[in-house]
Scaffold this motif. Sequence first.
Motif, PDB file in Angstrom:
ATOM      1  N   ASN A 294      14.395  16.775  10.830  1.00  0.00           N
ATOM      2  CA  ASN A 294      13.378  17.622  10.223  1.00  0.00           C
ATOM      3  C   ASN A 294      12.363  16.808   9.434  1.00  0.00           C
ATOM      4  O   ASN A 294      11.189  17.154   9.382  1.00  0.00           O
ATOM      5  N   LEU A 295      12.829  15.715   8.819  1.00  0.00           N
ATOM      6  CA  LEU A 295      11.920  14.892   8.020  1.00  0.00           C
ATOM      7  C   LEU A 295      10.818  14.311   8.912  1.00  0.00           C
ATOM      8  O   LEU A 295       9.647  14.266   8.527  1.00  0.00           O
ATOM      9  N   ALA A 298       8.392  16.956   9.551  1.00  0.00           N
ATOM     10  CA  ALA A 298       7.637  17.260   8.329  1.00  0.00           C
ATOM     11  C   ALA A 298       6.579  16.186   8.074  1.00  0.00           C
ATOM     12  O   ALA A 298       5.462  16.481   7.647  1.00  0.00           O
ATOM     13  N   PHE A 299       6.925  14.916   8.354  1.00  0.00           N
ATOM     14  CA  PHE A 299       5.954  13.845   8.164  1.00  0.00           C
ATOM     15  C   PHE A 299       4.791  13.977   9.140  1.00  0.00           C
ATOM     16  O   PHE A 299       3.652  13.651   8.822  1.00  0.00           O
ATOM     17  N   SER A 302       2.585  16.432   7.688  1.00  0.00           N
ATOM     18  CA  SER A 302       1.976  15.803   6.522  1.00  0.00           C
ATOM     19  C   SER A 302       0.854  14.850   6.952  1.00  0.00           C
ATOM     20  O   SER A 302      -0.192  14.764   6.301  1.00  0.00           O
ATOM     21  N   ILE A 305      -2.229  16.778   7.591  1.00  0.00           N
ATOM     22  CA  ILE A 305      -2.925  17.104   6.345  1.00  0.00           C
ATOM     23  C   ILE A 305      -3.692  15.881   5.828  1.00  0.00           C
ATOM     24  O   ILE A 305      -4.832  15.983   5.385  1.00  0.00           O
TER      25      ILE A 305
ATOM     26  N   LEU B 321       1.821  15.583   0.520  1.00  0.00           N
ATOM     27  CA  LEU B 321       3.284  15.431   0.534  1.00  0.00           C
ATOM     28  C   LEU B 321       4.052  16.708   0.225  1.00  0.00           C
ATOM     29  O   LEU B 321       5.220  16.839   0.587  1.00  0.00           O
ATOM     30  N   ILE B 324       6.451  18.572   2.640  1.00  0.00           N
ATOM     31  CA  ILE B 324       7.688  17.896   3.024  1.00  0.00           C
ATOM     32  C   ILE B 324       8.848  18.336   2.130  1.00  0.00           C
ATOM     33  O   ILE B 324       9.943  18.653   2.611  1.00  0.00           O
ATOM     34  N   TRP B 372      17.761  10.832   0.952  1.00  0.00           N
ATOM     35  CA  TRP B 372      16.417  11.103   1.478  1.00  0.00           C
ATOM     36  C   TRP B 372      15.343  10.891   0.430  1.00  0.00           C
ATOM     37  O   TRP B 372      14.195  10.595   0.760  1.00  0.00           O
ATOM     38  N   ALA B 375      14.492   7.359   0.799  1.00  0.00           N
ATOM     39  CA  ALA B 375      13.707   7.156   2.023  1.00  0.00           C
ATOM     40  C   ALA B 375      12.264   7.613   1.822  1.00  0.00           C
ATOM     41  O   ALA B 375      11.319   6.844   2.040  1.00  0.00           O
ATOM     42  N   VAL B 376      12.070   8.879   1.381  1.00  0.00           N
ATOM     43  CA  VAL B 376      10.706   9.385   1.290  1.00  0.00           C
ATOM     44  C   VAL B 376       9.958   8.728   0.123  1.00  0.00           C
ATOM     45  O   VAL B 376       8.762   8.463   0.207  1.00  0.00           O
ATOM     46  N   ILE B 379       8.681   5.463   1.383  1.00  0.00           N
ATOM     47  CA  ILE B 379       7.514   5.632   2.250  1.00  0.00           C
ATOM     48  C   ILE B 379       6.269   5.952   1.416  1.00  0.00           C
ATOM     49  O   ILE B 379       5.197   5.369   1.630  1.00  0.00           O
ATOM     50  N   TYR B 384       0.995   5.035  -0.632  1.00  0.00           N
ATOM     51  CA  TYR B 384       0.063   5.324  -1.733  1.00  0.00           C
ATOM     52  C   TYR B 384       0.113   4.276  -2.848  1.00  0.00           C
ATOM     53  O   TYR B 384      -0.670   4.328  -3.781  1.00  0.00           O
ATOM     54  N   PHE B 393       8.092  12.483  -6.107  1.00  0.00           N
ATOM     55  CA  PHE B 393       8.414  12.941  -4.758  1.00  0.00           C
ATOM     56  C   PHE B 393       9.936  12.913  -4.546  1.00  0.00           C
ATOM     57  O   PHE B 393      10.556  13.913  -4.138  1.00  0.00           O
TER      58      PHE B 393
END
Lengths: 452, 452
Positions: A294-295, A298-299, A302, A305, B321, B324, B372, B375-376, B379, B384, B393
């Motif tokens: 799912n991530l 979702a990315f 994103s 966007i 973001l 997500i 996660w 992980a996110v 990223i 950024y 996040f």
Amino acid sequence: MAEIAQERAAKQLRLLEQAIDSGRLGPVKRLVNTLSPAEIGNLLESLPPAKRQVVWGVVDPEDDGEVLVHVGDEVREDLLRAMDPDEIVAAAESLDIDDLADLLDDLPDTVIDELLRSMDRVDRERLEQMLTYDEDTAGRLMNPDVVTVRADVTVDVVLRYLRLRGELPEATDHLYVLSRRRQYQGRISLAQLLTADPAVAVNRLIDDEQPGIPADMPAPEVAERFANHDWVSAPVVDENNVLLGRITIDDVVDIIREQAEHQAMGAAGLDEDADLFAPVPRTTRRRAVWLGINLLTAFLASWVIGNFEGVLKQVVACAVLMPIVASMGGVAGTQVLTLMVRAMALGQVSASNAVLLLKREVLVALANGVLWACAVGGIALLVYRDAWLALAFGAAMVINLIAAAMSGVFLPLLLRRLGIDPALAGGVILTTVTDCCGFASFLGLSTLLLLR
Amino acid sequence: MAEIAQERAAKQLRLLEQAIDSGRLGPVKRLVNTLSPAEIGNLLESLPPAKRQVVWGVVDPEDDGEVLVHVGDEVREDLLRAMDPDEIVAAAESLDIDDLADLLDDLPDTVIDELLRSMDRVDRERLEQMLTYDEDTAGRLMNPDVVTVRADVTVDVVLRYLRLRGELPEATDHLYVLSRRRQYQGRISLAQLLTADPAVAVNRLIDDEQPGIPADMPAPEVAERFANHDWVSAPVVDENNVLLGRITIDDVVDIIREQAEHQAMGAAGLDEDADLFAPVPRTTRRRAVWLGINLLTAFLASWVIGNFEGVLKQVVACAVLMPIVASMGGVAGTQVLTLMVRAMALGQVSASNAVLLLKREVLVALANGVLWACAVGGIALLVYRDAWLALAFGAAMVINLIAAAMSGVFLPLLLRRLGIDPALAGGVILTTVTDCCGFASFLGLSTLLLLR
């Protein structure tokens, strides 16, 4: 399931937990042994490991085998781990051959060897033959224990034979009529034997309308046939029409229930055979897989966007409103997808049909798109007093609902062609499409209309 | 359902459409009349209205009644509209009383009157008695046509009685033993009658382990009992244990399939009895209701976002973001909800159990959240180059996954207490919670950490 069925099982669970907490085994045992093996299996699945072992210890050894057949794979492994080899052999010996074939994969090799040695030659050969068929086919569901007769005898002969034979296998509603070469010719019901003139020959009563089920027929197809023809049992034959065994409706009921569970659980990325109380690290790993998939999607949304940072910087209302467009598309698309998956499962979708359905769904999406575009556009106009923003919002809603309808129709057809079950994978892919399309259409239109 | 079962039905549909398109009724008729009423019903549901009427016109009148029983409510109305009253009466007369009771609600009053007049007194009284029970209870599922015997006769007497009586009702596997006051005492299987010594008295063979099913028991509970005990048929009794009729497994199979469909369709806000080819305006209205409900929840999430315009204006990455965080919460929460709904349907959730499950799910969410989040967060840091943004996040991810786990456990329990089916309403409410919580935690933390 009904409120009451839930409450009944939940009440059994509550009483059982109280009995376990009281620390006395007597009441636990009395409670457990009033239940059917299926009910005991359900209770064992509801209990955390420590209590589960307490209850498993008091189950009547005669029921052990049947209970093992009725629990999910993971709980079964847990229960087997607590038994010594002799107990497992004893439990397995009490089972019908079809249930034994079902259980065999989960047993330790040493137990299987001992079990095969303890069986008589006929049963061993039957079991080995069943194991040559794939799991979830008629050949693995059948029970080889069948009563057969020859066509050229009279009812009276059959009646005398049955009286000599004694007890019939469970759920016997028909005797099968075989040729000299053991080929299946038809069936004769017990009701007919009881009501017919004893002097009549069997071949005058034979019902040859029920065809034999090929041993390699997949289980869901077997279930479909049973449901369509209201069968209680059906004969299983090999490629030469030689009778191998018999499938009974109770196995079919289990298949239908398992299918429904598999779809409901699979759509959320869950395994219906998992233990409710599996260790936390194992459960975490399993859930992580689905979250990871799912991530990625979702990315992707994103990233869509991120391509419109220009308009987002200047018009903050876009960030506020964009989830609405995406979410409405997801809901509308899921409706169409659900409808299509069901129609496909029932074989109700043909090529000409799919075109018609697509037209209908696009029309419905257009009508609902215009309706809700006016509603949300009006609200946006009231709140933000910006006609161009309201227009972009409304138009994106129409576009995304139509895209949702089209993906709802096409996606399951495409997935099936790729050999992927649309009931399991369709939802994730569909919402990715509607998210991306929703963000892109709204932010794209906003860029065009607002940043002139 | 299996690939093959789908393909078989889809092939029938394709052949049928070709035959209709060829314009000759002969082949259509031959094709249709090789199928069972359930299969014909399925085909009729797959066809658009014009073709549906062509096929309905060639169905053997003898099958009309059974086909009407096997289609959804809306298609049934469509088919009935094309029949004149005499045809409807003839179709209804061919049905068993349980199927007739099922159909009766959809028939025009004039037809019902004529039908009741055409029935003999016994059948009419039986039908009227069945109609006193609620739909979807044992009293409406049963068939009053039952073969009964007295306990004080010998097997030989029973055998002679059966031979005099002739044909038994379909799916008869047991005779029911009654007292002088027609109270249900137990059952005796046809297999036993065939294998027992004819001189033995019935009361020596009687099996009193199967209790009578109360006529007001809800259908899903009846299905649960059949599945747990592998019954093929079961006696239905009134509050005084007087035998009223008999439920057979084929009706139970239909219940189980309908339940599964109802849940799958209901979760997407769809009605499983709707016609696939209902007129577009009608379908649009129906779908609009579900979209409207969803719009309200989407606006709620949007309102949450609107409270953080400050940070969105200054940090455009937040807008990129935030979906997500919301989406991961939705997925994780749906997994827990699906698990809970299934466990509750099986009666596997008790008070002490729910506490344990909550603990486990929160631990799993915490572990997956941290995984996660790293992980996110990593990223976000790479893209950024803003450590505070990455922290907000990641932290929001952990918070939302834990909130998702807690709502996944509590929400279905709460809904059930409110008398709402969590399988139907749970998904919408859950994603509203995870959307709002995801947006609020991420944008809130971003405001705190980035706008210092």
